[in-house]
Motif scaffolding. Structure first.
Motif, PDB file in Angstrom:
ATOM      1  N   TYR A  49       0.841  -1.257  -0.303  1.00  0.00           N
ATOM      2  CA  TYR A  49       0.021  -0.137   0.158  1.00  0.00           C
ATOM      3  C   TYR A  49       0.917   1.471  -0.125  1.00  0.00           C
ATOM      4  CZ  TYR A  49      -3.126   3.446   1.698  1.00  0.00           C
ATOM      5  OH  TYR A  49      -3.640   4.810   1.951  1.00  0.00           O
ATOM      6  N   LEU A  53       1.022   4.418  -2.868  1.00  0.00           N
ATOM      7  CA  LEU A  53       1.151   5.646  -2.686  1.00  0.00           C
ATOM      8  C   LEU A  53       2.414   6.329  -3.239  1.00  0.00           C
ATOM      9  CD1 LEU A  53      -0.078   6.339   1.046  1.00  0.00           C
ATOM     10  CD2 LEU A  53      -1.268   6.513  -0.958  1.00  0.00           C
ATOM     11  N   MET A  56       1.848   6.569  -7.049  1.00  0.00           N
ATOM     12  CA  MET A  56       0.922   7.642  -7.479  1.00  0.00           C
ATOM     13  C   MET A  56       1.522   9.038  -7.143  1.00  0.00           C
ATOM     14  SD  MET A  56      -2.849   6.541  -6.197  1.00  0.00           S
ATOM     15  CE  MET A  56      -2.471   6.053  -4.510  1.00  0.00           C
ATOM     16  N   THR A 158     -18.336   6.899 -22.127  1.00  0.00           N
ATOM     17  CA  THR A 158     -18.315   7.019 -20.883  1.00  0.00           C
ATOM     18  C   THR A 158     -17.973   5.744 -20.302  1.00  0.00           C
ATOM     19  OG1 THR A 158     -20.568   6.775 -20.737  1.00  0.00           O
ATOM     20  CG2 THR A 158     -19.874   8.892 -20.702  1.00  0.00           C
ATOM     21  N   ALA A 159     -17.883   4.600 -20.980  1.00  0.00           N
ATOM     22  CA  ALA A 159     -17.606   3.270 -20.171  1.00  0.00           C
ATOM     23  C   ALA A 159     -15.917   3.152 -20.036  1.00  0.00           C
ATOM     24  CB  ALA A 159     -17.730   2.010 -21.166  1.00  0.00           C
ATOM     25  N   ARG A 250      -5.125   0.621 -14.696  1.00  0.00           N
ATOM     26  CA  ARG A 250      -5.613  -0.669 -15.543  1.00  0.00           C
ATOM     27  C   ARG A 250      -7.193  -0.082 -16.201  1.00  0.00           C
ATOM     28  NH1 ARG A 250      -4.715  -5.642 -13.906  1.00  0.00           N
ATOM     29  NH2 ARG A 250      -5.605  -6.134 -16.079  1.00  0.00           N
ATOM     30  N   ILE A 251      -7.680   1.016 -15.755  1.00  0.00           N
ATOM     31  CA  ILE A 251      -8.921   1.412 -16.629  1.00  0.00           C
ATOM     32  C   ILE A 251      -9.034   2.799 -16.708  1.00  0.00           C
ATOM     33  CG2 ILE A 251     -11.687   1.465 -16.350  1.00  0.00           C
ATOM     34  CD1 ILE A 251     -11.637  -1.406 -16.233  1.00  0.00           C
ATOM     35  N   GLU A 255     -14.021  10.198 -16.559  1.00  0.00           N
ATOM     36  CA  GLU A 255     -14.410  10.837 -15.212  1.00  0.00           C
ATOM     37  C   GLU A 255     -12.754  11.017 -14.651  1.00  0.00           C
ATOM     38  OE1 GLU A 255     -16.920   8.585 -12.929  1.00  0.00           O
ATOM     39  OE2 GLU A 255     -18.429   9.981 -13.494  1.00  0.00           O
ATOM     40  N   HIS A 256     -11.889  10.325 -14.856  1.00  0.00           N
ATOM     41  CA  HIS A 256     -10.570  10.493 -14.496  1.00  0.00           C
ATOM     42  C   HIS A 256      -9.802  11.905 -14.870  1.00  0.00           C
ATOM     43  CE1 HIS A 256     -10.990   6.371 -14.395  1.00  0.00           C
ATOM     44  NE2 HIS A 256     -10.099   5.924 -13.716  1.00  0.00           N
TER      45      HIS A 256
ATOM     46  N   TYR B  84     -17.097  10.846  -4.186  1.00  0.00           N
ATOM     47  CA  TYR B  84     -17.241  10.601  -5.642  1.00  0.00           C
ATOM     48  C   TYR B  84     -16.173  11.000  -6.525  1.00  0.00           C
ATOM     49  CZ  TYR B  84     -20.828   9.557  -8.886  1.00  0.00           C
ATOM     50  OH  TYR B  84     -21.797   8.951  -9.973  1.00  0.00           O
ATOM     51  N   VAL B  86     -13.152   9.332  -8.414  1.00  0.00           N
ATOM     52  CA  VAL B  86     -12.404   8.008  -8.954  1.00  0.00           C
ATOM     53  C   VAL B  86     -10.894   7.847  -8.439  1.00  0.00           C
ATOM     54  CG1 VAL B  86     -11.740   6.486 -11.041  1.00  0.00           C
ATOM     55  CG2 VAL B  86     -13.982   8.023 -11.064  1.00  0.00           C
ATOM     56  N   GLN B  88      -9.594   8.991  -5.890  1.00  0.00           N
ATOM     57  CA  GLN B  88      -9.555   8.696  -4.299  1.00  0.00           C
ATOM     58  C   GLN B  88     -10.102   7.334  -4.161  1.00  0.00           C
ATOM     59  OE1 GLN B  88     -10.955  11.159  -1.276  1.00  0.00           O
ATOM     60  NE2 GLN B  88     -10.512  13.311  -2.397  1.00  0.00           N
ATOM     61  N   GLN B  90      -9.734   4.655  -6.090  1.00  0.00           N
ATOM     62  CA  GLN B  90      -8.662   3.695  -6.361  1.00  0.00           C
ATOM     63  C   GLN B  90      -7.643   3.963  -5.427  1.00  0.00           C
ATOM     64  OE1 GLN B  90      -7.609   5.733 -10.151  1.00  0.00           O
ATOM     65  NE2 GLN B  90      -8.553   3.867 -11.416  1.00  0.00           N
ATOM     66  N   GLU B  91      -7.270   4.716  -4.764  1.00  0.00           N
ATOM     67  CA  GLU B  91      -6.345   4.745  -3.637  1.00  0.00           C
ATOM     68  C   GLU B  91      -6.850   4.321  -2.280  1.00  0.00           C
ATOM     69  OE1 GLU B  91      -4.726   5.734   0.086  1.00  0.00           O
ATOM     70  OE2 GLU B  91      -6.712   7.109  -0.535  1.00  0.00           O
ATOM     71  N   GLY B 111     -18.795   5.055 -12.033  1.00  0.00           N
ATOM     72  CA  GLY B 111     -17.604   5.252 -12.489  1.00  0.00           C
ATOM     73  C   GLY B 111     -16.486   4.714 -11.969  1.00  0.00           C
ATOM     74  N   GLU B 114     -16.782   0.636 -12.125  1.00  0.00           N
ATOM     75  CA  GLU B 114     -16.039   0.298 -13.232  1.00  0.00           C
ATOM     76  C   GLU B 114     -14.477   0.351 -13.466  1.00  0.00           C
ATOM     77  OE1 GLU B 114     -18.283   1.947 -16.518  1.00  0.00           O
ATOM     78  OE2 GLU B 114     -20.100   0.547 -16.031  1.00  0.00           O
ATOM     79  N   ALA B 115     -14.196   1.787 -12.766  1.00  0.00           N
ATOM     80  CA  ALA B 115     -12.662   1.876 -12.818  1.00  0.00           C
ATOM     81  C   ALA B 115     -11.759   0.677 -11.907  1.00  0.00           C
ATOM     82  CB  ALA B 115     -12.131   3.137 -12.271  1.00  0.00           C
ATOM     83  N   ARG B 117     -12.939  -2.533 -11.586  1.00  0.00           N
ATOM     84  CA  ARG B 117     -13.307  -3.845 -11.980  1.00  0.00           C
ATOM     85  C   ARG B 117     -12.352  -4.819 -12.167  1.00  0.00           C
ATOM     86  NH1 ARG B 117     -16.570  -3.603 -17.418  1.00  0.00           N
ATOM     87  NH2 ARG B 117     -15.434  -2.097 -18.327  1.00  0.00           N
ATOM     88  N   ALA B 118     -11.206  -4.261 -13.113  1.00  0.00           N
ATOM     89  CA  ALA B 118     -10.166  -5.192 -13.429  1.00  0.00           C
ATOM     90  C   ALA B 118      -9.300  -5.598 -12.385  1.00  0.00           C
ATOM     91  CB  ALA B 118      -9.333  -4.354 -14.510  1.00  0.00           C
ATOM     92  N   GLU B 122      -8.568  -9.207 -10.360  1.00  0.00           N
ATOM     93  CA  GLU B 122      -7.290  -9.610 -10.041  1.00  0.00           C
ATOM     94  C   GLU B 122      -6.994 -10.135  -8.795  1.00  0.00           C
ATOM     95  OE1 GLU B 122      -3.968  -7.284 -11.675  1.00  0.00           O
ATOM     96  OE2 GLU B 122      -4.728  -8.230 -13.367  1.00  0.00           O
ATOM     97  N   ASN B 135     -22.934  -3.115 -17.647  1.00  0.00           N
ATOM     98  CA  ASN B 135     -21.356  -3.187 -17.889  1.00  0.00           C
ATOM     99  C   ASN B 135     -20.949  -4.353 -16.857  1.00  0.00           C
ATOM    100  OD1 ASN B 135     -21.302  -1.970 -20.022  1.00  0.00           O
ATOM    101  ND2 ASN B 135     -20.434  -0.140 -18.991  1.00  0.00           N
ATOM    102  N   THR B 182     -22.515  10.888 -17.816  1.00  0.00           N
ATOM    103  CA  THR B 182     -21.669   9.936 -17.108  1.00  0.00           C
ATOM    104  C   THR B 182     -21.759   8.604 -17.332  1.00  0.00           C
ATOM    105  OG1 THR B 182     -23.036   9.686 -15.245  1.00  0.00           O
ATOM    106  CG2 THR B 182     -21.859  11.958 -15.283  1.00  0.00           C
ATOM    107  N   PRO B 183     -20.965   7.766 -16.795  1.00  0.00           N
ATOM    108  CA  PRO B 183     -20.754   6.469 -16.954  1.00  0.00           C
ATOM    109  C   PRO B 183     -22.303   6.025 -16.490  1.00  0.00           C
ATOM    110  CG  PRO B 183     -18.785   6.794 -16.222  1.00  0.00           C
ATOM    111  CD  PRO B 183     -19.599   7.915 -16.179  1.00  0.00           C
ATOM    112  N   ARG B 186     -25.356   7.243 -18.795  1.00  0.00           N
ATOM    113  CA  ARG B 186     -25.226   6.659 -20.077  1.00  0.00           C
ATOM    114  C   ARG B 186     -25.494   5.020 -19.980  1.00  0.00           C
ATOM    115  NH1 ARG B 186     -23.815   8.900 -24.804  1.00  0.00           N
ATOM    116  NH2 ARG B 186     -23.619  11.198 -24.916  1.00  0.00           N
TER     117      ARG B 186
END
Lengths: 356, 395
Positions: A49, A53, A56, A158-159, A250-251, A255-256, B84, B86, B88, B90-91, B111, B114-115, B117-118, B122, B135, B182-183, B186
């Motif tokens: 972890y 950090l 990032m 958006t996906a 990875r995705i 929104e990023h 809300y 993305v 944050q 992920q962190e 959002g 989905e970000a 899910r991979a 794993e 999705n 937004t994801p 849509r």
């Protein structure tokens, strides 16, 4: 030969090469190498972890150095960083998934494409300065995101798109540790390039433009050409950072890359120190860790003051804004200046006679 | 000379970090504790519905611990408010999986889910999100995501299906869609287009209204020109109330229907009389349904210990409670060795899992993580949601 028992004083340079070194004093050079060594040792000591950090923060630092080339060194403001990160991320995603090219080609390519897009949006900078240029780059942010969302066939709309971690000689950089090393090498490359850039003709021209563009033009600097250079070089690194981030998380999705990302990058170089490589790194670390530190300190407080914690979590945005305002008031030159002050103080300590 | 001190500072940073690491590197708690993660939005853009959802999930964990835990083990829900955002999320995800080593996560938005899910696939972390995006239902790609209610696409399909059943005119009904860019917004659009065509519904218009929009006049004027018979909205409370108010002002007489995040107690005070007649998709029970829903008694007994009643909570609280309940049922079925892998297997054993009417019965299997495809429809009548149907599907 130097007397091994005598303490060396002064700097002795006997070759032109010594004059050109980035760190001219051997002791300093050794110390820099030592610190770099510590960074290479870090993942062997830390848990995944904490490595993540650091990764990032390092990726953000590459982007922040890129932005600092444009805003800190050349004096051209940009609110389009978020979108440029997106260009990098999406280029790498498209190149690796649609064209099947390897990561090692995709990432430099992402840098080049972002440099091109950045240069394109830099064209108005010949005529525009300050607030007007900020609006033009804001337009870049809006236009690029619009294209990403609408061009569904290419970007997945958006996906979003998924990316893979890179392979090297059949070894997949899937672990936190291996990716950290990759990003660290990229960061060191970026930092070295940028430090050297501002010792060259191009870099000095950029600084001249920042300090007084009219004077620079009188001296024969082609403003348009060098401003485009600044946009291209800056966007190149932002693109690289975007691609690295994409392959790390990875995705990617629209929104990023929204306007908040752009603002947080401006905050990084502002808080870290404009026009300084190490400042951009400080700022990136600071802004990346701020929400984490706030959250963790909140968790520590929760057992003692449950209700305070509940309200405090709503204040996170406020803390972020407050940090920027306090830095602007008390230390406009950023963390780098704070460090310099500390260093000046310690240099003479405890016999400091140099009262301000 | 700057270099010297810069190097020193870097040294300091590294030294301090190493200290920090040694201080708090190992996760607390022994093997008799089951650690679950929570990625909630309490203070962010969707905090209005996110906070009660988070409260509900936390409340269920507290409730089950008071009852003696799961298989005799206490449950530790480590929750993070990711606001809300993305990055944050992920962190936070990395903290939960790498630092706290949780065996499952209760998530929130489309959002961020989905970000992640991979990574979820794993790391073998079962993930129940409050996003019902189609999705996520693709089990090949997302073997660790579970959907505890009907997907947005299914919700829209049921809405169309129900509307067709009420339709008695001798022509194809005209449909319009309103969503955000937004994801989440849509997510159901493509499937809805296909289904509408299959069922002979004419899709006449699509309008994009921002999630935080306070004015939708221009979009609704365009929509008015196409004269739809019914409109399906995929938004949260805020934008839905804007749309309904502007539609009322412009005198659009179509039937307005909304997917599950448009529906809830919070919509009524925002829309006032403009909301009358609005039909919403209901995935989870309203607290005011009282004795007709047996699952509510559990919540009531929990609230009793907090000196609260069902009137103090809303439908999103019930939803959070239900998600946690489903996740912990998976943990219970996982048996003695609780890992991400066994919790997934546990969840896959759920067959028509009865939530006591808090939501549609949930079924997971190794082939499908689509927990349910049934919803109820409710209409605002005299400022209150009144159920129009029982749980219905579209087939």
């Amino acid at each position: 030969m130097r007397n091994p028992f005598a303490f060396q004083c002064g700097e002795f340079r006997v070759r032109y090469k010594d004059d050109l070194a980035l760190y001219k004093v051997p002791r300093v050079r050794r110390r820099v190498l030592f610190v770099l060594g510590l960074f290479f040792l870090y993942p062997l000591l830390a848990t995944p972890y904490y490595i993540s950090l650091a990764t990032m923060a390092a990726m953000a630092a590459i982007g922040a150095i890129g932005l600092n080339i444009l805003t800190g060194y050349t004096g051209l403001i940009s609110i389009g960083v978020g979108a440029f990160l997106g260009v990098g991320g999406y280029t790498s995603a498209i190149v690796t998934t649609h064209l099947g090219l390897p990561f090692w080609i995709a990432v430099p390519l992402a840098g080049l494409v972002t440099a091109f897009v950045g240069a394109l949006f830099g064209v108005p900078s010949l005529r525009l300065k300050g607030l007007y240029l900020a609006m033009a780059t804001l337009a870049a942010q809006v236009i690029i995101l619009f294209v990403i969302v609408r061009w569904e066939g290419l970007t997945g709309g958006t996906a979003g798109m998924s990316l893979q971690r890179p392979d090297i000689f059949g070894y997949r950089l899937a672990s936190e540790r291996s990716y950290y090393y990759l990003v660290l090498v990229c960061l060191i490359g970026t930092a070295l390039f940028t430090m050297n850039l501002f010792r060259t003709r191009v870099g000095r021209a950029l600084v001249a433009i920042r300090d007084r563009d009219l004077a620079a033009e009188v001296m024969g600097i082609n403003l348009f050409k060098y401003k485009i250079y600044a946009f291209a070089i800056s966007s190149f690194f932002i693109g690289i950072a975007g691609a690295l981030m994409g392959h790390y998380s990875r995705i990617i999705g629209p929104e990023h890359y929204d306007i908040e990302v752009s603002i947080s990058y401006l905050a990084m170089i502002l808080i870290g120190g404009l026009g300084s490589v190490i400042g951009a790194i400080f700022g990136a670390v600071f802004i990346t860790l701020l929400p984490v530190v706030l959250r963790e300190s909140l968790n520590l407080l929760t057992p003692i003051l449950p209700h305070l914690a509940e309200h405090f979590s709503a204040l996170r945005e406020l803390v972020f804004g407050l940090m920027i305002i306090l830095f602007l008031i008390y230390e406009p030159e950023g963390i780098v200046k704070m460090w310099r002050n500390l260093k000046d103080y310690l240099k003479l300590w405890p016999f400091s006679y140099s009262k301000k | 000379m700057n270099g010297i001190k810069r190097a020193q500072l870097l040294g300091w940073i590294v030294g301090l970090t190493v200290l920090l690491l040694t201080a708090c590197s190992s996760p607390a708690g022994g093997s008799d504790v089951i650690r679950l993660g929570g990625l909630f939005d309490v203070t962010g853009a969707t905090g209005d519905v996110g906070k009660p959802y988070a409260d509900g999930a936390k409340a269920y964990v507290e409730y089950i611990n008071d009852e003696g835990g799961v298989n005799g083990k206490k449950v530790d829900l480590i929750d993070i408010d990711y606001a809300y955002s993305v990055p944050q999320a992920q962190e936070g995800y990395r903290k939960l999986t790498q630092q706290d080593q949780v065996v499952g996560i209760l998530g929130w938005g489309t959002g961020d889910t989905e970000a992640l899910r991979a990574l979820v696939a794993e790391d073998h972390i079962p993930y129940i999100s409050a996003s019902y995006s189609e999705n996520l239902a693709d089990i090949e790609e997302n073997p660790y995501n579970f959907l505890s209610a009907a997907t947005y696409s299914d919700q829209a399909k049921v809405a169309i299906h129900w509307f067709l059943e009420q339709w008695d005119e001798n022509r194809a009904p005209r449909l319009a869609l309103i969503y955000n860019d937004t994801p989440f917004g849509r997510s159901p659009v493509a499937d809805t287009r296909v289904y509408a065509e299959e069922r002979g519904v004419e899709l006449v218009d699509e309008q994009v209204v921002d999630l935080t929009s306070l004015d939708a006049s221009s979009q609704l004027l365009n929509l008015q020109e196409k004269d739809p018979d019914f409109v399906i909205i995929n938004q949260t409370w805020g934008a839905t109330s804007t749309i309904l108010k502007d539609a009322r002002r412009l005198g659009i007489d179509a039937t307005f229907m909304g997917l599950n995040w448009t529906t809830g107690e919070g919509l009524i005070p925002l829309t006032e009389e403009a909301g009358e007649g609005f039909i919403g998709v209901v995935t989870h029970a309203f607290p005011n349904e009282g004795e007709t829903v047996e699952g509510l008694s559990e919540i009531e007994s929990y609230l009793d210990t907090k000196d609260k009643t069902l009137a103090d909570i809303d439908q999103k609280f019930v939803q959070g409670w239900t998600s946690a309940k489903i996740m912990l049922e998976g943990v219970r079925l996982a048996g003695d060795t609780v890992t991400g892998e066994t919790v997934r297997e546990g969840l896959e054993q759920l067959n028509e899992f009865n939530t006591g009417g808090l939501g549609a019965p949930v079924t997971f299997s190794a082939e499908s993580h689509r927990g349910a495809n049934q919803i109820r429809l409710a209409q605002i009548q005299d400022r209150e949601f009144v159920m129009l149907t029982d749980y219905i599907g579209y087939e």
